[in-house]
Motif scaffolding. Structure first.
Motif, PDB file in Angstrom:
ATOM      1  N   GLU A  96      40.215  40.270  38.996  1.00  0.00           N
ATOM      2  CA  GLU A  96      40.391  42.106  39.472  1.00  0.00           C
ATOM      3  C   GLU A  96      40.308  41.979  40.347  1.00  0.00           C
ATOM      4  O   GLU A  96      39.862  40.745  41.690  1.00  0.00           O
ATOM      5  CB  GLU A  96      39.031  42.348  38.544  1.00  0.00           C
ATOM      6  CG  GLU A  96      39.014  43.557  39.057  1.00  0.00           C
ATOM      7  CD  GLU A  96      37.593  44.482  37.883  1.00  0.00           C
ATOM      8  OE1 GLU A  96      37.300  45.212  38.682  1.00  0.00           O
ATOM      9  OE2 GLU A  96      37.660  44.404  36.799  1.00  0.00           O
ATOM     10  N   ARG A  97      41.540  42.452  41.425  1.00  0.00           N
ATOM     11  CA  ARG A  97      41.927  42.802  42.616  1.00  0.00           C
ATOM     12  C   ARG A  97      41.485  44.152  43.107  1.00  0.00           C
ATOM     13  O   ARG A  97      41.883  45.191  42.325  1.00  0.00           O
ATOM     14  CB  ARG A  97      43.017  42.128  43.012  1.00  0.00           C
ATOM     15  CG  ARG A  97      43.821  40.918  43.399  1.00  0.00           C
ATOM     16  CD  ARG A  97      45.369  41.060  43.390  1.00  0.00           C
ATOM     17  NE  ARG A  97      45.961  41.814  43.749  1.00  0.00           N
ATOM     18  CZ  ARG A  97      46.859  42.053  44.120  1.00  0.00           C
ATOM     19  NH1 ARG A  97      47.673  40.629  44.366  1.00  0.00           N
ATOM     20  NH2 ARG A  97      47.492  42.764  44.418  1.00  0.00           N
ATOM     21  N   LYS A  98      40.898  43.899  44.190  1.00  0.00           N
ATOM     22  CA  LYS A  98      40.417  45.342  44.693  1.00  0.00           C
ATOM     23  C   LYS A  98      41.681  45.469  46.103  1.00  0.00           C
ATOM     24  O   LYS A  98      41.667  44.152  46.657  1.00  0.00           O
ATOM     25  CB  LYS A  98      39.801  45.821  44.712  1.00  0.00           C
ATOM     26  CG  LYS A  98      38.665  46.185  43.823  1.00  0.00           C
ATOM     27  CD  LYS A  98      37.098  46.790  44.128  1.00  0.00           C
ATOM     28  CE  LYS A  98      36.975  47.113  42.300  1.00  0.00           C
ATOM     29  NZ  LYS A  98      35.465  47.434  43.014  1.00  0.00           N
ATOM     30  N   GLU A  99      42.978  46.513  46.685  1.00  0.00           N
ATOM     31  CA  GLU A  99      43.630  46.637  47.792  1.00  0.00           C
ATOM     32  C   GLU A  99      42.798  47.790  48.009  1.00  0.00           C
ATOM     33  O   GLU A  99      42.849  48.824  47.702  1.00  0.00           O
ATOM     34  CB  GLU A  99      45.174  46.848  47.303  1.00  0.00           C
ATOM     35  CG  GLU A  99      45.538  45.352  46.758  1.00  0.00           C
ATOM     36  CD  GLU A  99      47.558  45.332  46.938  1.00  0.00           C
ATOM     37  OE1 GLU A  99      47.588  46.655  47.834  1.00  0.00           O
ATOM     38  OE2 GLU A  99      47.787  44.821  46.186  1.00  0.00           O
ATOM     39  N   GLU A 100      42.583  47.263  49.398  1.00  0.00           N
ATOM     40  CA  GLU A 100      42.367  49.187  50.083  1.00  0.00           C
ATOM     41  C   GLU A 100      44.037  49.069  51.239  1.00  0.00           C
ATOM     42  O   GLU A 100      44.193  48.686  51.665  1.00  0.00           O
ATOM     43  CB  GLU A 100      40.993  48.473  51.364  1.00  0.00           C
ATOM     44  CG  GLU A 100      39.791  48.117  50.764  1.00  0.00           C
ATOM     45  CD  GLU A 100      38.317  48.866  51.812  1.00  0.00           C
ATOM     46  OE1 GLU A 100      38.656  49.286  52.456  1.00  0.00           O
ATOM     47  OE2 GLU A 100      38.059  47.514  51.544  1.00  0.00           O
TER      48      GLU A 100
ATOM     49  N   HIS B  18      36.509  36.625  44.118  1.00  0.00           N
ATOM     50  CA  HIS B  18      36.315  37.375  42.753  1.00  0.00           C
ATOM     51  C   HIS B  18      35.971  36.972  41.858  1.00  0.00           C
ATOM     52  O   HIS B  18      36.301  35.745  41.527  1.00  0.00           O
ATOM     53  CB  HIS B  18      38.282  37.854  42.909  1.00  0.00           C
ATOM     54  CG  HIS B  18      38.296  39.172  43.969  1.00  0.00           C
ATOM     55  ND1 HIS B  18      38.087  40.104  44.507  1.00  0.00           N
ATOM     56  CD2 HIS B  18      39.063  38.596  44.863  1.00  0.00           C
ATOM     57  CE1 HIS B  18      38.293  41.118  45.401  1.00  0.00           C
ATOM     58  NE2 HIS B  18      38.997  39.971  46.255  1.00  0.00           N
TER      59      HIS B  18
END
Length: 91
Positions: free
Chosen positions: A27-31, A2
């Protein structure tokens, strides 16, 4: 990987040494994977919470525990002999 953006770095001196504090912007994206389950939580006074499966967590009674300790300490202080500073004799 990231992308990381540095915001601020601080050097802090404490009694036990120096520390570095890093403030970064990531910036993090968690599914989130849906399990299809739904749970209900009831918050109360007797129990901290009760969920829809029937599991209850006891209410932590920090105030009650603190009051008991304070009462015990107060009783110990009140049993001590009262000591006054020696006063000057008046002639």
């Amino acid at each position: 990987m990231h992308p990381v953006r540095w915001e601020r770095i601080r050097i802090v001196r404490r009694a036990d040494g120096y520390y570095a504090q890093f403030c970064i912007n990531v910036e993090r994206k968690e599914e989130l994977i849906s399990t299809g389950k739904t749970i209900g939580i009831d918050v109360g006074l007797n129990h901290f919470y009760t969920d829809s499966d029937g599991e209850t967590i006891p209410n932590p009674r920090y105030l009650r525990k603190s009051e008991k300790a304070l009462k015990r300490l107060h009783d110990r202080v009140s049993r001590e002999e009262v000591r006054f500073w020696p006063s000057e004799k008046s002639d």
